[in-house]
Scaffold this motif. Structure first.
Motif, short mmCIF file in Angstrom:
data_model
loop_
_atom_site.label_atom_id
_atom_site.label_comp_id
_atom_site.label_asym_id
_atom_site.label_seq_id
_atom_site.Cartn_x
_atom_site.Cartn_y
_atom_site.Cartn_z
N SER A 321 0.72 -1.23 -0.29
CA SER A 321 0.10 0.09 -0.29
C SER A 321 1.10 0.74 -0.16
O SER A 321 1.91 1.33 0.67
N SER A 322 0.34 2.31 -1.21
CA SER A 322 1.50 3.33 -1.07
C SER A 322 0.46 4.68 -0.28
O SER A 322 1.28 5.38 0.46
N GLU A 323 -0.35 4.00 0.90
CA GLU A 323 -1.27 4.67 1.83
C GLU A 323 -1.13 5.13 3.65
O GLU A 323 -0.50 5.57 4.52
N SER A 324 -0.43 3.84 3.37
CA SER A 324 0.13 2.95 5.16
C SER A 324 1.11 3.60 5.42
O SER A 324 2.06 3.48 4.71
N GLU A 325 1.82 3.74 6.61
CA GLU A 325 2.36 4.10 6.97
C GLU A 325 3.57 3.10 6.82
O GLU A 325 5.12 2.76 7.27
N ARG A 329 -0.94 -3.11 3.34
CA ARG A 329 -2.26 -2.96 3.64
C ARG A 329 -2.52 -3.38 5.63
O ARG A 329 -1.77 -4.20 6.01
N THR A 330 -3.04 -2.70 6.15
CA THR A 330 -3.17 -2.47 7.24
C THR A 330 -4.10 -3.75 7.86
O THR A 330 -4.76 -4.18 6.84
N THR A 333 -7.85 -3.17 6.92
CA THR A 333 -8.34 -3.83 5.05
C THR A 333 -7.94 -4.45 4.92
O THR A 333 -9.20 -4.96 4.43
#
Length: 452
Positions: A321-325, A329-330, A333
């Motif tokens: 995922s390019s959005e999570s730290e 993917r969390t 998710t």
């Protein structure tokens, strides 16, 4: 697990014949209604595939089709006993489980299979007792006798059922007493007491494991998708992510946070004994260092995915995922995605909720515990042959030895080997790697030489 092509001849001729023969072996009545789990575990076909073909050819569900063929013990209320009070207790059990607990039709069918197996054990082991009577005692000696009867029944199940069929049998047997005590004079749950003696069985505090049949339903549903259930994602990419997630969960049994932290590039190790290298693990002492967890199945798929990540210059995460730290993917998710897949596959736990990463991890733990228990039985046998009364020192020496650690893993891989029929690599994976390069890389029991 090899699944065979399904056609009209399969449904009309072969399936009924296979089921009737399996019923004969299992001591079930000819008109028994088999659950999806039972069908998948005891025939050459997946229940999901059979159901799809029934809908395609006849516009019926699998159970509707089978009922027309004479299968369906629940439809006419038959139980494998003539004792009226026990029959009433069984009806109360099913009605309560279905009405108050919300158990699915498939689960209720499984309960019927369990009760039949219990009475098969009672007859074949010469116990001469009713199911309801096992939960009642008047003296300490009767209490112990009932627990011993329950142990005998569970041992009979364990000997005569495939691991995939065994699944939740002891738990549905145990749950009978938990439910009927609200209506009948029950002063002991003999199954709960008996299960304390079985190392492979999960404790009451553990989450419910998914079954092998449910995992196959998820896998087959993934195969059959014609559109992505998560808006905004490419179907083939999502299919690859979910397949690699399922394989990783079954093969290694990671915790949710370990899935998120995992680096495919550096923590997967292959060879004669493939393993995952966890740098930090809960409940491990600081001085023990990194933990190596054996890869129990799908190592060829995982190795191909490792090469795929390198080929696309990925960030190394299992489901990136390019959005999570974390770059992955969390767990939230991933569990949400699992829920969407479970809804499509109609896979639920007994309480009606959908499985999560934790429930698949519990499947891994249960199978691995069975391997450990089998290994311990072998140690005890060796000790007895050696004339020793206590096997603890032998076990300590045996488990600490590298060769015999491998033996435990070999037994485990035998349990895990056929959980899923992985088939061809997903299209997104084949675009970057050649599947032929990975044929035969899956580690199997027969490939390992434990004498080296």
């Amino acid at each position: 697990m090899t699944k065979t092509r399904i056609d009209k001849k399969t449904l009309e001729i072969q399936l009924p014949a296979i089921l009737q023969e399996q019923f004969r072996v299992d001591g079930l009545p000819r008109d028994h209604k088999p659950s999806w789990d039972y069908i998948t575990a005891n025939t050459r076909y997946s229940a999901e595939g059979l159901n799809n073909k029934c809908q395609e050819l006849y516009g019926q569900t699998l159970h509707q089709f089978l009922q027309e063929k004479g299968f369906g013990v629940r439809s006419n209320g038959k139980w494998p006993t003539d004792d009226e009070e026990t029959i009433r207790s069984l009806e109360y059990y099913v009605d309560s489980a279905e009405g108050r607990k919300g158990w699915s039709e498939n689960t209720i069918d499984s309960v019927g299979s369990v009760i039949n197996k219990v009475y098969e054990a009672i007859r074949n082991e010469g116990l001469e007792i009713e199911l309801l009577d096992l939960g009642q005692y008047s003296t300490p000696d009767e209490r112990l006798e009932n627990i011993q009867h329950a142990i005998t029944i569970i041992e009979y199940m364990d000997r005569n059922l495939a691991d995939s069929t065994m699944g939740n049998y002891p738990r549905y047997f145990e749950e009978y007493y938990n439910i009927v005590k609200n209506q009948y004079q029950i002063n002991i749950n003999p199954v709960e007491e008996a299960l304390d003696g079985f190392e492979w069985y999960r404790s009451n505090g553990d989450p419910q494991p998914v079954t092998e049949a449910q995992l196959n339903d998820l896998w087959n549903t993934l195969e059959a998708l014609d559109e992505c259930p998560v808006e905004g994602y490419d179907l083939e990419q999502w299919r690859l992510w979910m397949k690699i997630l399922l394989i990783f969960l079954i093969a290694v049994g990671p915790r949710s946070n370990e899935v998120e932290q995992f680096d495919v590039r550096t923590q997967l190790h292959f060879g004669d004994d493939p393993y995952v290298h966890f740098v930090e693990r809960k409940n491990v002492r600081r001085d023990e260092g990194p933990v190596k967890v054996p890869i129990m199945m799908g190592s060829n798929f995982l190795q191909a995915y490792q090469d795929y990540i390198e080929a696309i210059d990925g960030n190394g995460k299992l489901v990136p995922s390019s959005e999570s730290e974390s770059g992955c993917r969390t767990p939230g998710t991933l569990n949400e995605w699992l829920e969407r897949l479970c809804k499509l596959a109609d896979v639920r736990l007994d309480d009606g909720t959908f499985p999560t990463i934790q429930n698949i991890r519990q499947f891994w733990k249960t199978l691995y515990k069975k391997a450990l228990a089998e290994n311990r039985d072998e140690i005890e046998f060796i000790s007895e042959e050696d004339g020793k009364k206590n096997s603890e020192s032998d076990e300590r020496d045996y488990i600490d030895d590298v060769v015999n650690r491998q033996h435990v893993r070999n037994i485990g891989r035998e349990y895990f080997d056929d959980v899923l029929d992985l088939g061809d690599f997903p299209e997104a994976l084949r675009e970057e790697v050649d599947q032929a390069d990975y044929i035969g890389r899956q580690t199997k029991l027969t490939d390992l030489n434990t004498n080296d």
